[in-house]
Write a protein that holds these residues in place. Structure first.
Motif, PDB file in Angstrom:
ATOM      1  N   MET A   1       0.848  -1.203   0.000  1.00  0.00           N
ATOM      2  CA  MET A   1       0.000   0.000   0.000  1.00  0.00           C
ATOM      3  C   MET A   1       0.876   1.244   0.000  1.00  0.00           C
ATOM      4  SD  MET A   1      -2.926   1.031   2.783  1.00  0.00           S
ATOM      5  CE  MET A   1      -3.837   2.560   2.623  1.00  0.00           C
ATOM      6  N   THR A   2       0.551   2.200  -0.860  1.00  0.00           N
ATOM      7  CA  THR A   2       1.320   3.429  -0.962  1.00  0.00           C
ATOM      8  C   THR A   2       0.758   4.494  -0.043  1.00  0.00           C
ATOM      9  OG1 THR A   2       1.902   2.953  -3.254  1.00  0.00           O
ATOM     10  CG2 THR A   2       2.105   5.234  -2.533  1.00  0.00           C
ATOM     11  N   LEU A   3       1.662   5.192   0.630  1.00  0.00           N
ATOM     12  CA  LEU A   3       1.254   6.222   1.574  1.00  0.00           C
ATOM     13  C   LEU A   3       0.875   7.491   0.832  1.00  0.00           C
ATOM     14  CD1 LEU A   3       1.035   7.081   4.549  1.00  0.00           C
ATOM     15  CD2 LEU A   3       3.409   7.799   4.420  1.00  0.00           C
ATOM     16  N   LEU A   4      -0.374   7.924   1.005  1.00  0.00           N
ATOM     17  CA  LEU A   4      -0.857   9.136   0.352  1.00  0.00           C
ATOM     18  C   LEU A   4      -1.302  10.180   1.359  1.00  0.00           C
ATOM     19  CD1 LEU A   4      -3.025   7.500  -2.460  1.00  0.00           C
ATOM     20  CD2 LEU A   4      -0.710   8.415  -2.657  1.00  0.00           C
ATOM     21  N   VAL A   5      -1.238   9.835   2.654  1.00  0.00           N
ATOM     22  CA  VAL A   5      -1.755  10.730   3.685  1.00  0.00           C
ATOM     23  C   VAL A   5      -0.809  11.882   3.916  1.00  0.00           C
ATOM     24  CG1 VAL A   5      -2.423  10.882   6.110  1.00  0.00           C
ATOM     25  CG2 VAL A   5      -2.952   8.825   4.800  1.00  0.00           C
ATOM     26  N   HIS A  20      15.098  13.276   0.273  1.00  0.00           N
ATOM     27  CA  HIS A  20      15.323  11.843   0.368  1.00  0.00           C
ATOM     28  C   HIS A  20      14.798  11.294   1.683  1.00  0.00           C
ATOM     29  CE1 HIS A  20      17.563  11.871  -3.325  1.00  0.00           C
ATOM     30  NE2 HIS A  20      18.377  12.768  -2.861  1.00  0.00           N
ATOM     31  N   MET A  21      13.721  11.859   2.179  1.00  0.00           N
ATOM     32  CA  MET A  21      13.110  11.402   3.417  1.00  0.00           C
ATOM     33  C   MET A  21      11.996  10.429   3.091  1.00  0.00           C
ATOM     34  SD  MET A  21      11.416  13.668   6.484  1.00  0.00           S
ATOM     35  CE  MET A  21      10.173  14.408   5.410  1.00  0.00           C
ATOM     36  N   GLY A  22      12.109   9.200   3.594  1.00  0.00           N
ATOM     37  CA  GLY A  22      11.074   8.210   3.382  1.00  0.00           C
ATOM     38  C   GLY A  22      10.049   8.244   4.494  1.00  0.00           C
ATOM     39  N   MET A  23       8.784   8.025   4.164  1.00  0.00           N
ATOM     40  CA  MET A  23       7.715   8.097   5.151  1.00  0.00           C
ATOM     41  C   MET A  23       6.891   6.821   5.143  1.00  0.00           C
ATOM     42  SD  MET A  23       6.474  12.053   4.643  1.00  0.00           S
ATOM     43  CE  MET A  23       5.452  12.007   6.111  1.00  0.00           C
ATOM     44  N   ALA A  24       6.377   6.472   6.335  1.00  0.00           N
ATOM     45  CA  ALA A  24       5.533   5.288   6.469  1.00  0.00           C
ATOM     46  C   ALA A  24       4.540   5.519   7.594  1.00  0.00           C
ATOM     47  CB  ALA A  24       6.374   4.051   6.762  1.00  0.00           C
ATOM     48  N   SER A  25       3.390   4.874   7.512  1.00  0.00           N
ATOM     49  CA  SER A  25       2.405   4.913   8.590  1.00  0.00           C
ATOM     50  C   SER A  25       2.398   3.555   9.278  1.00  0.00           C
ATOM     51  CB  SER A  25       1.013   5.246   8.045  1.00  0.00           C
ATOM     52  OG  SER A  25       0.586   4.273   7.101  1.00  0.00           O
ATOM     53  N   LEU A  26       2.203   3.582  10.600  1.00  0.00           N
ATOM     54  CA  LEU A  26       2.226   2.378  11.420  1.00  0.00           C
ATOM     55  C   LEU A  26       0.952   2.287  12.234  1.00  0.00           C
ATOM     56  CD1 LEU A  26       5.794   2.856  13.005  1.00  0.00           C
ATOM     57  CD2 LEU A  26       5.269   1.815  10.796  1.00  0.00           C
ATOM     58  N   ASP A  27       0.547   1.054  12.552  1.00  0.00           N
ATOM     59  CA  ASP A  27      -0.568   0.918  13.479  1.00  0.00           C
ATOM     60  C   ASP A  27      -0.039   0.956  14.907  1.00  0.00           C
ATOM     61  OD1 ASP A  27      -1.053  -2.709  13.101  1.00  0.00           O
ATOM     62  OD2 ASP A  27       0.488  -1.578  14.171  1.00  0.00           O
ATOM     63  N   GLY A  28      -0.913   0.775  15.868  1.00  0.00           N
ATOM     64  CA  GLY A  28      -0.511   0.883  17.264  1.00  0.00           C
ATOM     65  C   GLY A  28       0.505  -0.147  17.696  1.00  0.00           C
ATOM     66  N   GLY A  29       0.608  -1.259  16.961  1.00  0.00           N
ATOM     67  CA  GLY A  29       1.593  -2.285  17.271  1.00  0.00           C
ATOM     68  C   GLY A  29       2.884  -2.138  16.502  1.00  0.00           C
ATOM     69  N   LEU A  30       3.059  -1.008  15.801  1.00  0.00           N
ATOM     70  CA  LEU A  30       4.245  -0.677  15.006  1.00  0.00           C
ATOM     71  C   LEU A  30       4.380  -1.565  13.765  1.00  0.00           C
ATOM     72  CD1 LEU A  30       6.938   0.071  17.746  1.00  0.00           C
ATOM     73  CD2 LEU A  30       5.115   1.520  16.838  1.00  0.00           C
ATOM     74  N   THR A  31       3.251  -2.052  13.267  1.00  0.00           N
ATOM     75  CA  THR A  31       3.239  -2.761  11.992  1.00  0.00           C
ATOM     76  C   THR A  31       3.076  -1.750  10.865  1.00  0.00           C
ATOM     77  OG1 THR A  31       2.307  -4.772  12.947  1.00  0.00           O
ATOM     78  CG2 THR A  31       2.020  -4.468  10.585  1.00  0.00           C
ATOM     79  N   LEU A  33       1.768  -0.039   7.767  1.00  0.00           N
ATOM     80  CA  LEU A  33       0.506  -0.068   7.030  1.00  0.00           C
ATOM     81  C   LEU A  33       0.650   0.462   5.609  1.00  0.00           C
ATOM     82  CD1 LEU A  33      -1.955   1.224   9.778  1.00  0.00           C
ATOM     83  CD2 LEU A  33      -1.471  -1.138   9.148  1.00  0.00           C
ATOM     84  N   ALA A  34       1.450   1.498   5.453  1.00  0.00           N
ATOM     85  CA  ALA A  34       1.612   2.116   4.137  1.00  0.00           C
ATOM     86  C   ALA A  34       2.938   2.854   4.112  1.00  0.00           C
ATOM     87  CB  ALA A  34       0.459   3.080   3.846  1.00  0.00           C
ATOM     88  N   THR A  35       3.495   3.020   2.915  1.00  0.00           N
ATOM     89  CA  THR A  35       4.785   3.687   2.759  1.00  0.00           C
ATOM     90  C   THR A  35       4.774   4.539   1.496  1.00  0.00           C
ATOM     91  OG1 THR A  35       5.786   1.958   1.406  1.00  0.00           O
ATOM     92  CG2 THR A  35       5.945   1.680   3.790  1.00  0.00           C
ATOM     93  N   ASP A  36       5.759   5.432   1.413  1.00  0.00           N
ATOM     94  CA  ASP A  36       5.954   6.121   0.141  1.00  0.00           C
ATOM     95  C   ASP A  36       7.089   5.431  -0.621  1.00  0.00           C
ATOM     96  OD1 ASP A  36       7.772   9.095   1.323  1.00  0.00           O
ATOM     97  OD2 ASP A  36       8.312   6.974   1.303  1.00  0.00           O
ATOM     98  N   ALA A  37       7.325   5.872  -1.839  1.00  0.00           N
ATOM     99  CA  ALA A  37       8.304   5.213  -2.699  1.00  0.00           C
ATOM    100  C   ALA A  37       9.717   5.350  -2.149  1.00  0.00           C
ATOM    101  CB  ALA A  37       8.224   5.787  -4.114  1.00  0.00           C
ATOM    102  N   VAL A  38      10.035   6.482  -1.533  1.00  0.00           N
ATOM    103  CA  VAL A  38      11.386   6.684  -1.004  1.00  0.00           C
ATOM    104  C   VAL A  38      11.667   5.706   0.132  1.00  0.00           C
ATOM    105  CG1 VAL A  38      12.944   8.322   0.123  1.00  0.00           C
ATOM    106  CG2 VAL A  38      11.411   9.115  -1.675  1.00  0.00           C
ATOM    107  N   PHE A  39      10.696   5.531   1.026  1.00  0.00           N
ATOM    108  CA  PHE A  39      10.872   4.600   2.140  1.00  0.00           C
ATOM    109  C   PHE A  39      11.154   3.190   1.609  1.00  0.00           C
ATOM    110  CE2 PHE A  39      10.234   3.722   6.655  1.00  0.00           C
ATOM    111  CZ  PHE A  39       9.963   2.368   6.667  1.00  0.00           C
ATOM    112  N   VAL A  50       7.065  -4.736   2.327  1.00  0.00           N
ATOM    113  CA  VAL A  50       7.243  -3.884   3.511  1.00  0.00           C
ATOM    114  C   VAL A  50       5.982  -3.848   4.361  1.00  0.00           C
ATOM    115  CG1 VAL A  50       7.704  -1.536   4.313  1.00  0.00           C
ATOM    116  CG2 VAL A  50       8.994  -2.467   2.393  1.00  0.00           C
ATOM    117  N   CYS A  51       4.838  -3.653   3.730  1.00  0.00           N
ATOM    118  CA  CYS A  51       3.591  -3.532   4.483  1.00  0.00           C
ATOM    119  C   CYS A  51       3.254  -4.862   5.156  1.00  0.00           C
ATOM    120  CB  CYS A  51       2.459  -3.098   3.564  1.00  0.00           C
ATOM    121  SG  CYS A  51       2.700  -1.443   2.875  1.00  0.00           S
TER     122      CYS A  51
END
Length: 231
Positions: A1-5, A20-31, A33-39, A50-51
């Motif tokens: 899943m690609t991070l769009l938020v 060159h900063m990569g970003m990702a979203s995590l759930d409460g358990g640090l899993t 959920l989504a990332t951008d292309a750089v990450f 990754v997801c």
């Protein structure tokens, strides 16, 4: 899943590495959920690879130890963000050092299953995707002989010198000689510090048991013909 938020994370990368900063979203358990292309590119993995993985699976053991506490502080209403030093472990190639910044976004979205956290990963030496880079020269890395690598793997797995001697068909004094040489090579004073130092240099594969020294830290054995040419 690609991070769009779009989230309130405005931490810049270190000077000289903008964009060159990569970003990702995590759930409460640090899993993840989504990332951008750089990450994803930092770890050399696809979105599917990754997801669904735990964040710690992408980081060198020992460098991620305090992250759980830092994320818990965010969830409990502590500081609105934090930045920690970590070492990322890509699927292939050298581990990389980076700043990891985390913010809590729990309850900030309209969806009830909105990610709990957003992280930004900014490596010290982010590659420029428009440029070609040669691999780092071998002299910048600590290289072990194949035998030393096997001994280090045994030490990291809790094997005694006597057991290593039996396993590798060496005398106990021979094992102690190789251990002493590695202690001097990595500038540490005991076996525990040797393993810790090897982890900090990214020499041991992350998430692998029994421990394994990564191939890029092992010297290629000289062939018989190469030895003959020298004589």
């Amino acid at each position: 899943m690609t991070l769009l938020v779009t989230a309130p994370l405005d931490t810049p990368c270190r000077p000289g590495h903008p964009g060159h900063m990569g970003m990702a979203s995590l759930d409460g358990g640090l899993t993840v959920l989504a990332t951008d292309a750089v990450f994803r590119s930092l770890f050399g993995r696809t979105a599917a690879e990754v997801c669904g993985r735990h964040l710690h699976d992408l980081l060198l053991p020992g460098t991620a130890g305090s992250l759980g506490r830092r994320f818990a502080e965010l969830a409990e209403g502590g500081p609105d963000r934090f930045t920690d030093r970590v070492i990322g472990v890509p699927r292939e190639g050298e581990p990389f050092r980076a700043d990891l910044t985390g913010v809590s976004v729990h309850g900030s979205g309209q969806l009830p299953d909105a990610p709990a956290y957003l992280i930004a990963l900014c490596p010290d030496d982010a590659p420029d995707p428009t440029a070609e880079h040669a691999p780092p020269p071998a002299r910048t890395r600590t290289l072990l002989s194949p035998l030393d690598a096997r001994i280090l793997e045994g030490i990291a797995g809790g094997t005694s010198n006597l057991q290593l001697a039996d396993r590798l068909y060496l005398s106990r004094q021979g094992v102690e000689y190789h251990v002493g040489r590695m202690l001097r090579q990595l500038r540490v004073t005991n076996r525990a510090a040797l393993v810790a130092r090897a982890h900090s240099l990214g020499m041991l594969a992350a998430g692998t048991w029994p421990p394994r020294v990564l191939p890029q830290f092992v010297k290629e054995p000289r062939t018989k013909s190469a030895r003959t040419d020298r004589t």
